[in-house]
Motif scaffolding. Structure first.
Motif, PDB file in Angstrom:
ATOM      1  N   LEU A   1      12.757  82.896 108.888  1.00  0.00           N
ATOM      2  CA  LEU A   1      12.154  81.829 109.680  1.00  0.00           C
ATOM      3  C   LEU A   1      11.537  82.388 110.957  1.00  0.00           C
ATOM      4  O   LEU A   1      10.489  81.947 111.386  1.00  0.00           O
ATOM      5  N   GLN A   2      12.189  83.391 111.567  1.00  0.00           N
ATOM      6  CA  GLN A   2      11.666  83.960 112.796  1.00  0.00           C
ATOM      7  C   GLN A   2      10.382  84.724 112.551  1.00  0.00           C
ATOM      8  O   GLN A   2       9.491  84.727 113.370  1.00  0.00           O
ATOM      9  N   SER A   3      10.274  85.400 111.399  1.00  0.00           N
ATOM     10  CA  SER A   3       9.108  86.237 111.150  1.00  0.00           C
ATOM     11  C   SER A   3       7.914  85.449 110.606  1.00  0.00           C
ATOM     12  O   SER A   3       6.889  86.025 110.334  1.00  0.00           O
ATOM     13  N   SER A   4       8.069  84.130 110.449  1.00  0.00           N
ATOM     14  CA  SER A   4       6.982  83.345 109.884  1.00  0.00           C
ATOM     15  C   SER A   4       5.797  83.240 110.854  1.00  0.00           C
ATOM     16  O   SER A   4       4.734  82.796 110.468  1.00  0.00           O
ATOM     17  N   ALA A   5       5.963  83.660 112.118  1.00  0.00           N
ATOM     18  CA  ALA A   5       4.863  83.626 113.068  1.00  0.00           C
ATOM     19  C   ALA A   5       3.825  84.698 112.741  1.00  0.00           C
ATOM     20  O   ALA A   5       2.704  84.630 113.209  1.00  0.00           O
ATOM     21  N   THR A   6       4.207  85.698 111.952  1.00  0.00           N
ATOM     22  CA  THR A   6       3.292  86.754 111.567  1.00  0.00           C
ATOM     23  C   THR A   6       2.438  86.261 110.408  1.00  0.00           C
ATOM     24  O   THR A   6       2.970  85.786 109.416  1.00  0.00           O
ATOM     25  N   PRO A   7       1.125  86.376 110.515  1.00  0.00           N
ATOM     26  CA  PRO A   7       0.282  85.914 109.406  1.00  0.00           C
ATOM     27  C   PRO A   7       0.490  86.794 108.171  1.00  0.00           C
ATOM     28  O   PRO A   7       0.852  87.964 108.295  1.00  0.00           O
ATOM     29  N   PRO A   8       0.266  86.248 106.990  1.00  0.00           N
ATOM     30  CA  PRO A   8       0.435  87.056 105.783  1.00  0.00           C
ATOM     31  C   PRO A   8      -0.621  88.164 105.718  1.00  0.00           C
ATOM     32  O   PRO A   8      -1.723  88.022 106.231  1.00  0.00           O
ATOM     33  N   MET A   9      -0.249  89.262 105.074  1.00  0.00           N
ATOM     34  CA  MET A   9      -1.196  90.380 104.915  1.00  0.00           C
ATOM     35  C   MET A   9      -2.122  90.102 103.742  1.00  0.00           C
ATOM     36  O   MET A   9      -1.695  89.564 102.719  1.00  0.00           O
ATOM     37  N   ASP A  10      -3.380  90.510 103.892  1.00  0.00           N
ATOM     38  CA  ASP A  10      -4.306  90.389 102.766  1.00  0.00           C
ATOM     39  C   ASP A  10      -4.083  91.577 101.813  1.00  0.00           C
ATOM     40  O   ASP A  10      -3.325  92.501 102.109  1.00  0.00           O
ATOM     41  N   ALA A  11      -4.737  91.549 100.679  1.00  0.00           N
ATOM     42  CA  ALA A  11      -4.557  92.581  99.645  1.00  0.00           C
ATOM     43  C   ALA A  11      -4.924  93.966 100.167  1.00  0.00           C
ATOM     44  O   ALA A  11      -4.243  94.956  99.873  1.00  0.00           O
ATOM     45  N   HIS A  12      -6.000  94.062 100.950  1.00  0.00           N
ATOM     46  CA  HIS A  12      -6.428  95.360 101.478  1.00  0.00           C
ATOM     47  C   HIS A  12      -5.356  95.947 102.408  1.00  0.00           C
ATOM     48  O   HIS A  12      -5.057  97.149 102.354  1.00  0.00           O
ATOM     49  N   SER A  13      -4.768  95.113 103.254  1.00  0.00           N
ATOM     50  CA  SER A  13      -3.718  95.579 104.169  1.00  0.00           C
ATOM     51  C   SER A  13      -2.488  96.023 103.393  1.00  0.00           C
ATOM     52  O   SER A  13      -1.883  97.053 103.722  1.00  0.00           O
ATOM     53  N   ARG A  14      -2.098  95.265 102.372  1.00  0.00           N
ATOM     54  CA  ARG A  14      -0.946  95.658 101.550  1.00  0.00           C
ATOM     55  C   ARG A  14      -1.197  97.010 100.882  1.00  0.00           C
ATOM     56  O   ARG A  14      -0.310  97.857 100.816  1.00  0.00           O
ATOM     57  N   GLU A  15      -2.419  97.213 100.416  1.00  0.00           N
ATOM     58  CA  GLU A  15      -2.771  98.487  99.792  1.00  0.00           C
ATOM     59  C   GLU A  15      -2.764  99.613 100.830  1.00  0.00           C
ATOM     60  O   GLU A  15      -2.373 100.747 100.529  1.00  0.00           O
ATOM     61  N   TYR A  16      -3.173  99.321 102.043  1.00  0.00           N
ATOM     62  CA  TYR A  16      -3.262 100.326 103.101  1.00  0.00           C
ATOM     63  C   TYR A  16      -1.869 100.783 103.567  1.00  0.00           C
ATOM     64  O   TYR A  16      -1.740 101.856 104.162  1.00  0.00           O
ATOM     65  N   LEU A  17      -0.837 100.004 103.293  1.00  0.00           N
ATOM     66  CA  LEU A  17       0.519 100.368 103.704  1.00  0.00           C
ATOM     67  C   LEU A  17       0.898 101.780 103.266  1.00  0.00           C
ATOM     68  O   LEU A  17       1.622 102.483 103.968  1.00  0.00           O
ATOM     69  N   GLN A  18       0.389 102.215 102.113  1.00  0.00           N
ATOM     70  CA  GLN A  18       0.722 103.552 101.614  1.00  0.00           C
ATOM     71  C   GLN A  18       0.193 104.659 102.532  1.00  0.00           C
ATOM     72  O   GLN A  18       0.617 105.811 102.440  1.00  0.00           O
ATOM     73  N   ASN A  19      -0.746 104.342 103.409  1.00  0.00           N
ATOM     74  CA  ASN A  19      -1.299 105.329 104.349  1.00  0.00           C
ATOM     75  C   ASN A  19      -0.480 105.478 105.631  1.00  0.00           C
ATOM     76  O   ASN A  19      -0.760 106.360 106.434  1.00  0.00           O
ATOM     77  N   LEU A  20       0.474 104.586 105.835  1.00  0.00           N
ATOM     78  CA  LEU A  20       1.330 104.682 107.019  1.00  0.00           C
ATOM     79  C   LEU A  20       2.631 105.362 106.625  1.00  0.00           C
ATOM     80  O   LEU A  20       3.305 104.939 105.688  1.00  0.00           O
ATOM     81  N   ARG A  21       2.959 106.414 107.333  1.00  0.00           N
ATOM     82  CA  ARG A  21       4.155 107.197 107.011  1.00  0.00           C
ATOM     83  C   ARG A  21       5.149 107.116 108.162  1.00  0.00           C
ATOM     84  O   ARG A  21       4.773 107.264 109.325  1.00  0.00           O
ATOM     85  N   ILE A  22       6.402 106.925 107.791  1.00  0.00           N
ATOM     86  CA  ILE A  22       7.505 106.972 108.752  1.00  0.00           C
ATOM     87  C   ILE A  22       8.192 108.317 108.540  1.00  0.00           C
ATOM     88  O   ILE A  22       8.635 108.627 107.436  1.00  0.00           O
TER      89      ILE A  22
END
Length: 170
Positions: free
Chosen positions: A49-70
């Protein structure tokens, strides 16, 4: 054959009716309690419920997640100014993709001995307000946790990028 008399059977029909009424009330209470537990299980977690303020990610952003490394996750313990022990997580986020990242949220999950999550927190990895992460750039960030449950297994927590916002394409 003569009917046998049950010594446990009530001799008074009113006693029998009151026992039946008690059993019915008990069954109704048990049913209501069961329904309450079922609906509690289906309720969304409070963190969701707290994180619902964040807008949903579009398909391109979800795909781009693989480019971010921790990388380079390190844990330490320290004492805060009110003499409480704090768990500190230091790590690096790297943008290995071709686009600038305007915002990134990281979810950290601490497990217990049975691999069940005992603490889950989501925070901004790029600061507040967020400073964009350029392509090829790495940035170190630090999260402090005041109250990690004692059931934590003392192993490295899971750290994942759970949200990102990319700069608009030109």
């Amino acid at each position: 054959m003569p009917p046998t008399l049950d010594p446990a059977a009530p001799k008074n029909p009113k006693q029998h009716l009151s026992r039946v009424a008690v059993l019915i009330v008990f069954a109704l209470c048990a049913g209501a309690l069961s329904a309450w537990f079922v609906f509690q299980e289906q309720a969304p977690p409070k963190r969701a419920l707290q994180s619902s303020a964040t807008p949903p990610m579009d398909a391109h952003s979800r795909e781009y997640l693989q480019n971010l490394r921790i990388e380079n996750i390190a844990l330490s313990r320290a004492e805060n100014f009110i003499h409480q022990e704090v768990t500190i997580l230091n790590t690096t986020i790297t943008n290995a993709g071709p686009q600038p990242v305007l915002a990134a949220q990281v979810t950290v999950e601490f497990d217990d001995e049975m691999r069940q999550i005992v603490l889950r927190e989501t925070r901004s990895a790029l600061g507040s307000p967020a400073v964009p992460l350029a392509p090829g750039e790495s940035r170190t960030f630090e999260f402090s946790f005041d109250h990690v449950p004692s059931s934590w297994n003392r192993q490295q927590p899971s750290v994942t990028v759970s949200y990102l916002q990319l700069a608009p394409a030109k």
